[in-house]
Design a protein around this motif. Structure first.
Motif, PDB file in Angstrom:
ATOM      1  N   THR A  13      30.496  66.024  -1.111  1.00 30.21           N
ATOM      2  CA  THR A  13      29.533  65.857  -0.057  1.00 30.21           C
ATOM      3  C   THR A  13      30.269  65.898   1.273  1.00 30.21           C
ATOM      4  O   THR A  13      29.793  66.925   1.832  1.00 30.21           O
ATOM      5  N   SER A  16      31.060  69.759   1.439  1.00 26.79           N
ATOM      6  CA  SER A  16      30.123  70.857   0.953  1.00 26.79           C
ATOM      7  C   SER A  16      29.588  70.753   2.570  1.00 26.79           C
ATOM      8  O   SER A  16      28.732  72.067   2.794  1.00 26.79           O
ATOM      9  N   HIS A  35      30.133  57.940   5.274  1.00 24.78           N
ATOM     10  CA  HIS A  35      30.223  59.167   5.351  1.00 24.78           C
ATOM     11  C   HIS A  35      30.155  59.622   6.776  1.00 24.78           C
ATOM     12  O   HIS A  35      31.111  61.183   7.012  1.00 24.78           O
ATOM     13  N   LEU A  98      23.257  64.929   6.653  1.00 27.09           N
ATOM     14  CA  LEU A  98      23.566  64.568   5.129  1.00 27.09           C
ATOM     15  C   LEU A  98      21.914  64.229   5.044  1.00 27.09           C
ATOM     16  O   LEU A  98      22.370  62.621   5.644  1.00 27.09           O
ATOM     17  N   ASP A 100      21.308  60.747   1.761  1.00 28.58           N
ATOM     18  CA  ASP A 100      21.759  59.760   0.622  1.00 28.58           C
ATOM     19  C   ASP A 100      20.461  58.916   0.640  1.00 28.58           C
ATOM     20  O   ASP A 100      20.659  57.957   1.115  1.00 28.58           O
ATOM     21  N   SER A 236      23.107  68.570   2.938  1.00 25.89           N
ATOM     22  CA  SER A 236      23.722  67.906   2.227  1.00 25.89           C
ATOM     23  C   SER A 236      22.519  67.105   1.573  1.00 25.89           C
ATOM     24  O   SER A 236      22.561  66.624   1.874  1.00 25.89           O
ATOM     25  N   ILE A 238      22.015  64.159  -1.503  1.00 25.03           N
ATOM     26  CA  ILE A 238      21.987  62.758  -2.946  1.00 25.03           C
ATOM     27  C   ILE A 238      20.905  62.778  -3.316  1.00 25.03           C
ATOM     28  O   ILE A 238      20.520  62.281  -2.541  1.00 25.03           O
ATOM     29  N   LEU A 302      23.706  66.281  -6.161  1.00 30.60           N
ATOM     30  CA  LEU A 302      24.263  66.304  -4.985  1.00 30.60           C
ATOM     31  C   LEU A 302      23.774  67.880  -5.006  1.00 30.60           C
ATOM     32  O   LEU A 302      23.701  68.970  -5.601  1.00 30.60           O
ATOM     33  N   THR A 304      22.798  71.259  -2.128  1.00 30.76           N
ATOM     34  CA  THR A 304      23.161  72.285  -0.247  1.00 30.76           C
ATOM     35  C   THR A 304      23.079  73.627   0.118  1.00 30.76           C
ATOM     36  O   THR A 304      23.113  73.880  -1.282  1.00 30.76           O
TER      37      THR A 304
END
Length: 311
Positions: A13, A16, A35, A98, A100, A236, A238, A302, A304
């Motif tokens: 991640t 990415s 992260h 990001l 998640d 990105s 998840i 994941l 991206t």
């Protein structure tokens, strides 16, 4: 407060995002800040990181963790509000975002949050600790409404039986605990359905998604995040189950789609051009080593995309 969370696909991640030392990045689901910390390690003095989370426990944790770092801004909000947050900070665009998605290890493992059927606790499930609880839904909705939630968000084939059982039990006593709900579910499904794992898993997932409007939040968040990306910026995401991944996959596919004219048209008349490209043709999934180290990563994916320059 300790906010324990084991990030999945962690190195993949961070890589990415292709973090630039002077870039601006948003961690939309900061959690315990793992992260965020990895992004900060790659940022120089001119870089900037904005941490968002709707969970007050997470906000308390990352605020303490990054106290004194002038590069970090922490905001208590849903990630769908990312555009408003950046506007308030006078940031016009960012280099990477990001997300998640889903419930954190801290939320699942903290019994009183009411996310897990493995521990007896109040039937809560609110990520924000505000608003309607899972108990509210179980005690006020009709069996038809409950069955729809269990089917749509849990893909539970015994939705009607379980929903009717909940409504019958609440006539005797309100359904207020995780253990109480798990017992109702277990008694409502046939014995054969219990062989593949605890029968409450899908129903608990469905209630959690409904309580937190997770799929609606994801749809809004994706659109808001993409609009905030600079040219060549990366998003990105998840995901942890098929409902989430389907939304991300279809949304990114739409951004990457070019001409939609019928093949028999001699020239393009729709004028549609790709707005993004995928970094990976297929989603990245956990290695066997990660699966052995962290079984909770088994369903994670994941994806991206990279925002293309305006054409």
């Amino acid at each position: 407060m300790e906010f324990s969370h084991i990030p999945v696909l962690f190195e993949e991640t961070i890589e990415s995002l292709d973090v630039q030392s002077d870039g601006i990045y948003v961690d939309c689901t900061a959690g315990g800040g793992n992260h965020s910390a990895a992004i900060l390690q790659r940022l120089g003095g001119q870089g900037r990181l904005i941490c968002l989370d709707r969970d007050p426990d997470a906000i308390e944790t990352v605020t303490a963790r990054f106290a004194g770092d002038s590069r970090v801004s922490v905001v208590h909000t849903r990630y769908s509000a990312v555009a408003d947050v950046l506007s308030s900070l006078r940031i016009s665009s960012v280099n990477g975002i990001l997300m998640d998605i889903g419930v954190s290890s801290h939320q699942v493992d903290t019994a009183e949050r009411g996310f897990s059927f493995h521990k007896d606790a109040p039937l809560d499930m609110r990520m924000s600790r505000e608003g309607t609880t899972a108990a509210d839904l179980c005690n006020t909705l009709s069996w038809q409404q409950l069955a729809e939630i269990f089917t749509r968000y849990g893909e539970e084939k015994f939705s009607v039986r379980i929903a009717k059982a909940i409504c019958e039990e609440r006539e005797k006593c309100p359904v207020t605990t995780t253990a109480g709900l798990a017992e109702i579910i277990s008694s409502a499904v046939p014995a054969a359905a219990k062989r593949g794992g605890h029968p409450a898993r899908k129903v608990f997932q469905a209630l959690r998604i409904a309580v937190n409007d997770e799929l609606g939040e994801l749809e809004r968040g994706l659109q808001s995040a993409f609009e905030c990306l600079a040219e060549n910026g990366r998003l990105s995401v998840i995901t942890f189950h098929s409902l989430e991944d389907r939304i991300v996959k279809q949304t990114m596919h739409k951004w990457c789609e070019g001409c939609t004219c019928p093949p028999e048209f001699p020239v393009c008349v729709c004028g549609n051009k790709p707005k993004a490209k995928l970094l990976f043709r297929k989603p990245v999934v956990p290695s066997q080593e990660e699966l052995e180290r962290n079984p909770r990563s088994r369903s994670s994916k994941l994806r991206t995309c990279i925002k293309l320059p305006n054409q």
